[in-house]
Scaffold this active site. Sequence first.
Site: not given
Length: 256
Positions: A1-3, A77-78
């Site tokens: 999942m992204c952050q 966003h990462i």
Amino acid sequence: MCQLLGMNCNTPTDIVFSFTGFANRAGKTGIHTDGFGIAFFEGKGLRLFVDSQPALTSPVAVLIKNYPIQSENVIAHIRKATVGEVRLENCHPFCRELWGRYWVFSHNGDLKNYAPRLHSHFRPVGSTDSELAFCWIMQELAKAHAGMPSIAELSNTLRELAQVVSRYGTFNFMLSNGVALWTHCTTSLFHLTRQFPFKSARLQDEDMAVDFSQLTTRDDRVALIATEPLTTDEPWEPYSTGELKVFMKGEYLVDI
């Protein structure tokens, strides 16, 4: 999942402190190494930076950490890739134009068997489920409103659209048009408001602290939203599942 990381303020503010800790989650304190991006609104204008390299080591990220760009609305966003290859066109945030304004979107999650019908000019460039969902949302906003509606009307429409997409999986997202910041939680989001009297804060992902009382005025107000709390000594509040929160001028609009 992204952050995800978002900031909404009542006066132009830089995000260097928060982004420094956030970027560490792209290889140092987290595994989100498949690209990053950050968008800064300046009036109707937009500065958008993306890179398929990890935010921890990217030269573009170094620029962001050392360049105090001031903005009232920021989305960062990462990425940890789930759908779509590690390519520049698959890096968030994504941007489109509607009603004479830029709209910026980032998503954290994984949508299964999601294949909405697109019949307007909003089309994905990359191959992520995130950009596909963004294009569908923009299409449906354009269909629902002939022109730029009020923040309350937009929020009601976005709440309905988010419920539709959430049927297909995890749909944590941030969306801004430079006026307000809309945030939606399926699994994990937290928010925090910094305002007078300001105190110091220490990052969770970096040995770094800032005394905001030395950098602010009594009238400043900053709302921060993140997938996980960025600091260890501030009262971050969790979202409920399915909750849409709207921020404007650094304030959470409770009644919308």
